[in-house]
Structure formats: C-alpha cells, structure tokens
Design a protein around this motif. Sequence first.
Motif, short mmCIF file in Angstrom:
data_model
loop_
_atom_site.label_atom_id
_atom_site.label_comp_id
_atom_site.label_asym_id
_atom_site.label_seq_id
_atom_site.Cartn_x
_atom_site.Cartn_y
_atom_site.Cartn_z
N GLN A 104 35.55 -6.18 5.13
CA GLN A 104 35.87 -5.80 6.37
C GLN A 104 35.47 -6.68 7.48
OE1 GLN A 104 34.98 -1.65 6.72
NE2 GLN A 104 35.45 -1.06 4.74
N CYS A 106 36.88 -9.21 9.09
CA CYS A 106 37.64 -9.60 10.13
C CYS A 106 38.16 -8.44 11.17
CB CYS A 106 39.02 -10.31 9.48
SG CYS A 106 38.63 -11.78 8.68
N SER A 107 37.88 -7.24 10.57
CA SER A 107 38.29 -6.00 11.49
C SER A 107 37.10 -5.55 11.94
CB SER A 107 38.92 -5.13 10.54
OG SER A 107 37.93 -4.44 9.62
N ASN A 117 42.48 -3.27 11.22
CA ASN A 117 42.35 -3.16 9.72
C ASN A 117 43.38 -4.10 9.10
OD1 ASN A 117 40.80 -1.05 10.08
ND2 ASN A 117 41.77 0.34 8.66
N ASP A 120 42.12 -7.96 7.95
CA ASP A 120 41.25 -8.05 6.73
C ASP A 120 42.13 -8.64 5.57
OD1 ASP A 120 38.59 -7.51 7.72
OD2 ASP A 120 39.14 -5.45 7.48
N ALA A 164 39.08 -11.87 -0.63
CA ALA A 164 38.46 -11.26 0.61
C ALA A 164 37.07 -11.68 0.98
CB ALA A 164 38.08 -9.46 0.19
N CYS A 216 37.35 -13.74 13.20
CA CYS A 216 38.07 -14.38 12.31
C CYS A 216 38.84 -15.43 12.80
CB CYS A 216 38.56 -13.82 10.95
SG CYS A 216 37.43 -13.01 10.13
#
Length: 222
Positions: A104, A106-107, A117, A120, A164, A216
């Motif tokens: 998580q 990048c969110s 969201n 991600d 991820a 990100c």
Amino acid sequence: MICHDRVNLGGWALRLCGVFVAAVLCLLPWTGTASAHGSVVDPASRNYGCWLRWGDDFQNPAMAQEDPMCWQAWQADPNAMWNWNGLYRNGSGGNFPAAVPDGQLCSGGRTESGRYNSLDTVGAWKTTDITGDFTVKLYDQASHGADYFQVYVTRQGFDPATEALTWGDLQLVAETGSYGPSQDYEIPVSTSGLSGRHVVYTIWQASHMDQTYFLCSDVNFT
C-alpha cells in the motif's frame, strides 16, 4: 437548477446540460484543494503523471490502450488525479511501516478514505527516463516547508510491473535536513548499478504539522 427550470428544453439539450454539470462537478474537488498541498513533479508521481497526460482528455477511451495504468486509475476514482497534491497521512509519528503496510506504499496506506488505492495497482506504469544521478523536484503549493525528505529507489531485480511494492524492496539513496517554506524543492540523488524499470519513492515530512506525503514515481534508468 437551470436544467430543471427550463422545462421547454428538448431532450438533447437536457442531456447536454447534464454533461456540463457533470464536468463542472468533476473539476470542483481539484479546485478546492489545489492550493493546499503538493507532490513530486519530476520524475512525476503516478497520479500527477496521469493528470498531466490526461487531465484535459480523461474520458478518451484511447487511454485504455495507450496508458492502461492511468486508465484504471481514472476509472477507479478521478479525484486521485484531480487531487494529485493531496496524497498524505496525518499523525504517522515517523513510524511509516506501521502507518503504510506493504503493498500500500503508493496509496499512502489507503489514505483519504481509499481515494488513491488505484496507485497501488501492479502493472507497467508509464516511466520517466533518468540517469544514475538525478534530481527529485517537488512542488509545494502551500509552502509547507519540510522537516526532511527521504528518497528511496527499488532494489535491482525488483519488477514493479509484476510485483507489489514493499518496504523491503526499497533502498534509501538520499535523506535531507529541513527546508524552509517554499514552493519548489530539489533533492539531488546519486545512485550506481541500477538499470531498467524502478520506482523512486519519496517521503516528504511537512513542517507545519505531522503530515507525511508518500509518493511513487516510475522511472527507467538509462
């Protein structure tokens, strides 16, 4: 209100009015927060890049083929792009892995009720070409200042198009001291041994309160 009061309008005009109102409503969240925060603008953060490329054409179906990661982000929540400058968490207390779990990053740990969201989502996000020595440029519309910046780059061998992002995938490549209030910040970064696709992960600890931005940026080391 005008659309409902003018009962003599034909069906086509009512539909046109509805489209206009929808377009205005889409713009309102961005205009309401644009002066409040900021983001990395070079190499562009994921949602800032999507806004730059598609903000004036975000309903173009060609995006699905030309820029599929932005396409899924726009479909999930357009406000992630209109509010490209609002991806932050309050009250992290410096314990970022606790506030932002693996997968998580990048969110910002699914901050702002999940608005970001889609950032991600694993896939081939558009990249910015950079060299081993590059500069992170951040725009701070509210001139919050910074207690510090931390810049990370993913380890060689990590593939953001298929994996991820986790804290264990990141290498710290730059850490700064404080910055006074300004709108433009530059953080010089020097790396070695990196090639191909990576994620540059920037943490901005704002000075005005315990407010942290998690950003990100997808890059390609040439």
